[in-house]
Design an enzyme around this catalytic site. Sequence first.
Site, PDB file in Angstrom:
ATOM      1  N   GLU A  16       0.836  -1.208   0.000  1.00  0.00           N
ATOM      2  CA  GLU A  16       0.000   0.000   0.000  1.00  0.00           C
ATOM      3  C   GLU A  16       0.870   1.258   0.000  1.00  0.00           C
ATOM      4  O   GLU A  16       0.564   2.231  -0.697  1.00  0.00           O
ATOM      5  CB  GLU A  16      -0.929  -0.013   1.215  1.00  0.00           C
ATOM      6  CG  GLU A  16      -1.928   1.127   1.269  1.00  0.00           C
ATOM      7  CD  GLU A  16      -2.879   1.187   0.076  1.00  0.00           C
ATOM      8  OE1 GLU A  16      -3.348   0.134  -0.362  1.00  0.00           O
ATOM      9  OE2 GLU A  16      -3.120   2.310  -0.432  1.00  0.00           O
ATOM     10  N   GLU A  61       1.248   6.326  -7.020  1.00  0.00           N
ATOM     11  CA  GLU A  61       0.094   7.189  -7.347  1.00  0.00           C
ATOM     12  C   GLU A  61       0.474   8.656  -7.267  1.00  0.00           C
ATOM     13  O   GLU A  61       0.140   9.446  -8.161  1.00  0.00           O
ATOM     14  CB  GLU A  61      -1.050   6.919  -6.368  1.00  0.00           C
ATOM     15  CG  GLU A  61      -1.965   5.791  -6.786  1.00  0.00           C
ATOM     16  CD  GLU A  61      -3.067   5.539  -5.766  1.00  0.00           C
ATOM     17  OE1 GLU A  61      -3.680   4.473  -5.869  1.00  0.00           O
ATOM     18  OE2 GLU A  61      -3.286   6.380  -4.872  1.00  0.00           O
TER      19      GLU A  61
HETATM   20  N1  ATP Z   1      -3.588  10.503 -15.010  1.00  0.00           N
HETATM   21  C1  ATP Z   1      -4.269   9.404 -15.311  1.00  0.00           C
HETATM   22  N2  ATP Z   1      -4.304   8.951 -16.578  1.00  0.00           N
HETATM   23  C2  ATP Z   1      -4.984   7.825 -16.899  1.00  0.00           C
HETATM   24  N3  ATP Z   1      -5.676   7.060 -16.034  1.00  0.00           N
HETATM   25  C3  ATP Z   1      -5.674   7.435 -14.751  1.00  0.00           C
HETATM   26  C4  ATP Z   1      -4.982   8.621 -14.314  1.00  0.00           C
HETATM   27  N4  ATP Z   1      -5.176   8.746 -12.980  1.00  0.00           N
HETATM   28  C5  ATP Z   1      -5.924   7.690 -12.622  1.00  0.00           C
HETATM   29  N5  ATP Z   1      -6.228   6.902 -13.660  1.00  0.00           N
HETATM   30  C6  ATP Z   1      -7.047   5.653 -13.642  1.00  0.00           C
HETATM   31  O1  ATP Z   1      -7.973   5.738 -12.583  1.00  0.00           O
HETATM   32  C7  ATP Z   1      -7.731   4.691 -11.632  1.00  0.00           C
HETATM   33  C8  ATP Z   1      -7.955   5.236 -10.259  1.00  0.00           C
HETATM   34  O2  ATP Z   1      -6.958   6.200 -10.014  1.00  0.00           O
HETATM   35  P1  ATP Z   1      -6.874   6.989  -8.664  1.00  0.00           P
HETATM   36  O3  ATP Z   1      -5.722   7.920  -8.693  1.00  0.00           O
HETATM   37  O4  ATP Z   1      -8.208   7.565  -8.340  1.00  0.00           O
HETATM   38  O5  ATP Z   1      -6.508   5.847  -7.684  1.00  0.00           O
HETATM   39  P2  ATP Z   1      -7.441   5.340  -6.551  1.00  0.00           P
HETATM   40  O6  ATP Z   1      -8.473   4.418  -7.107  1.00  0.00           O
HETATM   41  O7  ATP Z   1      -7.860   6.534  -5.778  1.00  0.00           O
HETATM   42  O8  ATP Z   1      -6.424   4.502  -5.760  1.00  0.00           O
HETATM   43  P3  ATP Z   1      -6.442   4.350  -4.210  1.00  0.00           P
HETATM   44  O9  ATP Z   1      -7.866   4.000  -3.876  1.00  0.00           O
HETATM   45  O10 ATP Z   1      -5.458   3.254  -3.967  1.00  0.00           O
HETATM   46  O11 ATP Z   1      -6.008   5.692  -3.668  1.00  0.00           O
HETATM   47  C9  ATP Z   1      -6.294   4.229 -11.900  1.00  0.00           C
HETATM   48  O12 ATP Z   1      -6.098   2.892 -11.489  1.00  0.00           O
HETATM   49  C10 ATP Z   1      -6.194   4.410 -13.395  1.00  0.00           C
HETATM   50  O13 ATP Z   1      -6.813   3.325 -14.082  1.00  0.00           O
END
Ligand code: ATP
Length: 131
Positions: free
Chosen positions: A74, A81
């Site tokens: 994590e 991220e």
């Molecule tokens: N800049 C970007 N370009 C393309 N796809 C993206 C981008 N940012 C996020 N994604 C897509 O959206 C998904 C979710 O991204 P996000 O940053 O919201 O992570 P998250 O789901 O909040 O992760 P966590 O819950 O672990 O914090 C990623 O796995 C990816 O598929």
Amino acid sequence: MQGNMNSEKNGFKKRIKSFGFAFTGLYELVKSEPNARIHLTATIFAVLGGFILRITNAEWCIIAIAIALVWAAEAFNTVIEKLVDHLFPEYHETARIAKDISAGAVLVCAIAALICGLIIFLPKLVLLTNF
Ligand SMILES: Nc1ncnc2c1ncn2[C@@H]1O[C@H](COP(=O)(O)OP(=O)(O)OP(=O)(O)O)[C@@H](O)[C@H]1O
């Protein structure tokens, strides 16, 4: 000699400071990531369960490794991220793939930890509820 001692002192102070930074990092992780708070809850339950169900030393080792594995995954996922968000503020295919793979790594570790937890705790819970 004096110089050596001073550099050792500085080295020791630096090590202590590094521990401080590492704990700050864990605090940032829990503060900013809802998933980390889920891991924290699961960690507390696993540790309490370990004491209540009197798991063996070997089982404690497995639980400790499983907990550490999920926290480390994590933490690295969060780092990836944050770096990806900084490098690609707009949609980018590389960003998507990097984040998805990183999330996949956490999922693999979480599933392994869940399997370990079930194998260790479930038979003891069943025994407990049978009596
Ligand atoms: N800049 C970007 N370009 C393309 N796809 C993206 C981008 N940012 C996020 N994604 C897509 O959206 C998904 C979710 O991204 P996000 O940053 O919201 O992570 P998250 O789901 O909040 O992760 P966590 O819950 O672990 O914090 C990623 O796995 C990816 O598929």
